[in-house]
Scaffold this motif. Structure first.
Motif, PDB file in Angstrom:
ATOM      1  N   PRO A 174      44.476  32.675  44.195  1.00 28.44           N
ATOM      2  CA  PRO A 174      45.030  33.139  44.656  1.00 28.44           C
ATOM      3  C   PRO A 174      45.166  35.198  44.687  1.00 28.44           C
ATOM      4  CG  PRO A 174      46.570  32.322  43.678  1.00 28.44           C
ATOM      5  CD  PRO A 174      44.930  31.827  43.147  1.00 28.44           C
ATOM      6  N   ASP A 175      45.108  35.242  43.481  1.00 27.36           N
ATOM      7  CA  ASP A 175      45.376  37.022  42.822  1.00 27.36           C
ATOM      8  C   ASP A 175      43.960  37.457  42.988  1.00 27.36           C
ATOM      9  OD1 ASP A 175      46.009  39.046  42.343  1.00 27.36           O
ATOM     10  OD2 ASP A 175      47.831  38.712  40.795  1.00 27.36           O
ATOM     11  N   GLY A 176      43.567  38.108  43.489  1.00 25.09           N
ATOM     12  CA  GLY A 176      42.418  38.466  43.015  1.00 25.09           C
ATOM     13  C   GLY A 176      42.522  40.390  42.372  1.00 25.09           C
ATOM     14  N   LYS A 177      43.128  40.690  41.898  1.00 24.93           N
ATOM     15  CA  LYS A 177      43.379  42.327  41.559  1.00 24.93           C
ATOM     16  C   LYS A 177      42.316  41.986  39.664  1.00 24.93           C
ATOM     17  CE  LYS A 177      46.329  45.429  39.364  1.00 24.93           C
ATOM     18  NZ  LYS A 177      48.667  45.138  38.820  1.00 24.93           N
ATOM     19  N   ASN A 178      42.256  40.951  39.010  1.00 24.89           N
ATOM     20  CA  ASN A 178      41.723  41.801  38.109  1.00 24.89           C
ATOM     21  C   ASN A 178      40.533  40.031  38.271  1.00 24.89           C
ATOM     22  OD1 ASN A 178      42.989  42.724  36.352  1.00 24.89           O
ATOM     23  ND2 ASN A 178      44.939  40.830  36.685  1.00 24.89           N
ATOM     24  N   ASP A 179      40.232  40.044  39.496  1.00 24.65           N
ATOM     25  CA  ASP A 179      39.308  39.820  39.804  1.00 24.65           C
ATOM     26  C   ASP A 179      37.912  40.003  38.981  1.00 24.65           C
ATOM     27  OD1 ASP A 179      36.658  38.327  40.537  1.00 24.65           O
ATOM     28  OD2 ASP A 179      38.030  36.746  41.938  1.00 24.65           O
ATOM     29  N   GLU A 180      37.016  39.787  38.365  1.00 26.84           N
ATOM     30  CA  GLU A 180      35.444  40.872  37.890  1.00 26.84           C
ATOM     31  C   GLU A 180      34.856  40.867  38.995  1.00 26.84           C
ATOM     32  OE1 GLU A 180      34.308  40.610  34.020  1.00 26.84           O
ATOM     33  OE2 GLU A 180      36.101  41.115  32.778  1.00 26.84           O
ATOM     34  N   THR A 181      34.178  39.427  39.416  1.00 32.34           N
ATOM     35  CA  THR A 181      33.357  39.690  40.659  1.00 32.34           C
ATOM     36  C   THR A 181      33.942  40.063  41.909  1.00 32.34           C
ATOM     37  OG1 THR A 181      32.692  37.596  39.586  1.00 32.34           O
ATOM     38  CG2 THR A 181      31.853  37.723  41.263  1.00 32.34           C
ATOM     39  N   LEU A 182      35.100  40.148  42.519  1.00 29.44           N
ATOM     40  CA  LEU A 182      35.053  40.299  43.659  1.00 29.44           C
ATOM     41  C   LEU A 182      35.396  41.937  43.958  1.00 29.44           C
ATOM     42  CD1 LEU A 182      36.811  40.002  46.486  1.00 29.44           C
ATOM     43  CD2 LEU A 182      38.887  40.084  45.151  1.00 29.44           C
ATOM     44  N   ASN A 183      35.754  42.644  42.598  1.00 26.55           N
ATOM     45  CA  ASN A 183      35.977  44.138  42.368  1.00 26.55           C
ATOM     46  C   ASN A 183      34.856  44.264  41.820  1.00 26.55           C
ATOM     47  OD1 ASN A 183      39.203  44.174  42.800  1.00 26.55           O
ATOM     48  ND2 ASN A 183      38.760  43.489  40.882  1.00 26.55           N
TER      49      ASN A 183
END
Length: 265
Positions: free
Chosen positions: A150-159
């Motif tokens: 639910p928290d994508g701040k540190n999702d490397e793939t998303l970023n």
């Protein structure tokens, strides 16, 4: 006019009406996903504001509205066709990529997100299918999720995907609206496909009513715009804010579409 001619015309009208109604039903069957209740922390806040905005659980379209779905809308509601829409509600580039009023054409594939639509048109479509546009808080809450949490701040793939999209020019032909990977909530294309209208896009950033207002938040202007931001490294959020605050409700652009939301009783 002969009886045969009258009957033929009535038959054609009935077919057209049935087609429009079926198209409306198809548009309203777009899969929606539940976004759990949460809190949205605005990018920039006045010192008078609460630290976060509570958001009730709501439904959000899995993907943006497509050209095929918007075609069903303008077929059923002629005043939103390119040649008939009022300039008060859409600027001169409204649906400019379409071949004509009822033919999206090669540049606007049926399954690609519809773009060059104004806020007025997007809102009218949403109402037509019994939905509404999401608020900023709702959109940002849904978009904060990563691929796996639910928290994508540190999702490397998303970023990586997000910033790669921001660096690319807008393609001449957009990909399918459901072509991107879903996030944790099952929502596709919030990042990496098109910008999207929200209901309250023009919410003011300042608290005063004029430049002479002593209560005006000076830190929200010009170079000081990042002062007080919740995360000065969130470049994508600044981009979204800059776009929203630059728009007028009748504006259209080559990369601005929308999706619908619905409240949960």
């Amino acid at each position: 006019m002969s009886v045969r001619t009258v009957c033929a015309r009535r038959w054609l009208f009935a077919l057209a009406l049935a087609g429009a109604m079926a198209a409306c039903g198809a548009a309203d069957m777009v899969k929606m996903r539940v976004i759990p209740a949460g809190a949205y922390v605005p990018l920039q806040r006045s010192v008078k504001d609460a630290p976060s905005v509570p958001v009730a659980s709501f439904l959000l379209d899995e993907r943006p509205v497509t050209n095929a779905e918007f075609l069903a809308f303008v077929t059923a509601v002629p005043k939103w066709r390119r040649s008939q829409v009022s300039r008060l509600f859409a600027d001169a580039s409204y649906l400019e990529g379409w071949s004509d009023d009822l033919t999206p054409g090669e540049k606007a594939p049926p399954d690609a997100p519809v773009v060059r639509v104004s806020w007025f048109a997007a809102r009218a479509y949403a109402r037509w299918v019994g939905k509404r546009l999401p608020t900023i808080a709702e959109w940002e809450l849904a978009a904060a999720a990563g691929y796996d949490g639910p928290d994508g701040k540190n999702d490397e793939t998303l970023n990586r995907d997000l910033y790669a999209w921001l660096a690319r020019p807008v393609p001449a032909v957009l990909p399918a609206a459901d072509s991107l990977s879903p996030n944790f909530h099952g929502i596709r294309g919030l990042h990496g496909l098109v910008w999207e209208w929200v209901q309250d896009f023009n919410t003011a950033l300042v608290t005063g009513e004029s430049r002479a207002d002593a209560g005006l938040e000076r830190n929200l202007f010009c170079g000081a715009g990042s002062v007080g931001a919740k995360d000065t490294t969130d470049y994508a959020a600044f981009m979204r804010q800059a776009l929203r605050t630059s728009l007028k409700a009748n504006n259209t652009t080559t990369s601005l579409g929308f999706r619908c939301a619905k409240s949960i009783p």
